[in-house]
Design a protein around this motif. Sequence first.
Motif, PDB file in Angstrom:
ATOM      1  N   TYR A 118      -1.481  -3.459  -5.996  1.00  0.00           N
ATOM      2  CA  TYR A 118      -1.811  -2.070  -5.658  1.00  0.00           C
ATOM      3  C   TYR A 118      -1.767  -1.237  -6.933  1.00  0.00           C
ATOM      4  O   TYR A 118      -0.806  -1.301  -7.707  1.00  0.00           O
ATOM      5  N   TYR A 119      -2.812  -0.406  -7.146  1.00  0.00           N
ATOM      6  CA  TYR A 119      -2.894   0.453  -8.323  1.00  0.00           C
ATOM      7  C   TYR A 119      -2.728   1.908  -7.918  1.00  0.00           C
ATOM      8  O   TYR A 119      -3.385   2.381  -6.985  1.00  0.00           O
TER       9      TYR A 119
ATOM     10  N   THR B 183     -12.198  -4.901  -1.252  1.00  0.00           N
ATOM     11  CA  THR B 183     -12.101  -3.456  -1.428  1.00  0.00           C
ATOM     12  C   THR B 183     -13.496  -2.856  -1.450  1.00  0.00           C
ATOM     13  O   THR B 183     -14.449  -3.497  -1.930  1.00  0.00           O
TER      14      THR B 183
ATOM     15  N   ASP C 152      -1.329  -9.571  -3.589  1.00  0.00           N
ATOM     16  CA  ASP C 152      -2.303  -8.508  -3.381  1.00  0.00           C
ATOM     17  C   ASP C 152      -1.805  -7.231  -4.051  1.00  0.00           C
ATOM     18  O   ASP C 152      -0.988  -6.503  -3.505  1.00  0.00           O
TER      19      ASP C 152
ATOM     20  N   VAL D  26       0.862  -1.185   0.000  1.00  0.00           N
ATOM     21  CA  VAL D  26       0.000   0.000   0.000  1.00  0.00           C
ATOM     22  C   VAL D  26       0.899   1.236   0.000  1.00  0.00           C
ATOM     23  O   VAL D  26       2.085   1.153   0.326  1.00  0.00           O
TER      24      VAL D  26
ATOM     25  N   GLN E 119      -8.351  -4.318  -7.097  1.00  0.00           N
ATOM     26  CA  GLN E 119      -8.234  -2.867  -7.115  1.00  0.00           C
ATOM     27  C   GLN E 119      -9.188  -2.322  -8.168  1.00  0.00           C
ATOM     28  O   GLN E 119      -9.741  -3.080  -8.972  1.00  0.00           O
TER      29      GLN E 119
ATOM     30  N   ASP F  63      -9.422   0.701 -11.269  1.00  0.00           N
ATOM     31  CA  ASP F  63      -8.561   1.597 -12.039  1.00  0.00           C
ATOM     32  C   ASP F  63      -9.272   2.908 -12.358  1.00  0.00           C
ATOM     33  O   ASP F  63     -10.388   3.170 -11.892  1.00  0.00           O
TER      34      ASP F  63
END
Length: 283
Positions: A257-258, A165, A255, A38, A217, A219
């Motif tokens: 992250y974007y 999420t 996992d 993160v 995630q 976008d």
Amino acid sequence: MKILALELAAALVISAPVMAEPQLMKTIPNLPGAESIVYDQSKQTYFVSLQAGDKAGDGSIVALNKDLNFIATVASGLENPKGIALAGDTLFVGDMEYLVEVDLSSGEIIKHAAKNAQFLNDVAIDDNGDVYVSDMFTSVIYKMSENQVTTWIDSPELENPNGLTFIDGDLYVAAWGYFNDGNPIEAPYGRILKVDPKTKKISAITEKPLGNLDGIQVDNRGDLLISDWKQGTIYSVSEQGQSRMLIDLPRGVGDIYYAPNTYQLFVPMALEGEILVYRNISL
């Protein structure tokens, strides 16, 4: 008329937006068992959970600066830390039977036990500050409110939830695929699900099972980015549940992250002990 139709079709093809292909930008090595990452914008710091090896207490959470260089270990003595969520100066991470809370200001670590939990995984935080954590082995989602961890949903319909999420108030779930024999590698594929927090109704985003899903995630287009741990695949999934493969990788994709401001996707590769950084994601 036929000629006109062909000319119109050709014009549409030419004017259609061309999506840039994801490109590997950087590899961050020396991250044993990297599972989740993160970013804290206020500190310009990345936090990464490391599952490490097979020894008890060898798991940790480390901090990387904005240039992705190691700064410090912010938590150690963990068992198998996986998904991370950040709220202010507090990190929450799923670690087997415990939801771990890390105070970044003081360094204090608090372990909140989740009754009957076996393999706590990803963490998400709602608008009220309540914390949710999935248990991939028991098909349960726990909720922590006012420092009390309770079972929120216990149902095989969750298909052994992994990634979590919140999007527009609903909880989205990347499901591994339902199994009850302790053998996730042989589990059937799971789907992307949506849970209404008010009614706890579970509905499917993808009609058909997609894979042994891990990270989730959203976008810049509002599409979902999904990782498949077993197949080593990153998918883009529309609101209607249509999926397309973005990146094909070896087994062990964790996992993800974007970063919406830079169109970058950070992909933990647990088995290689590294994180891959791709650009041109949803550009």
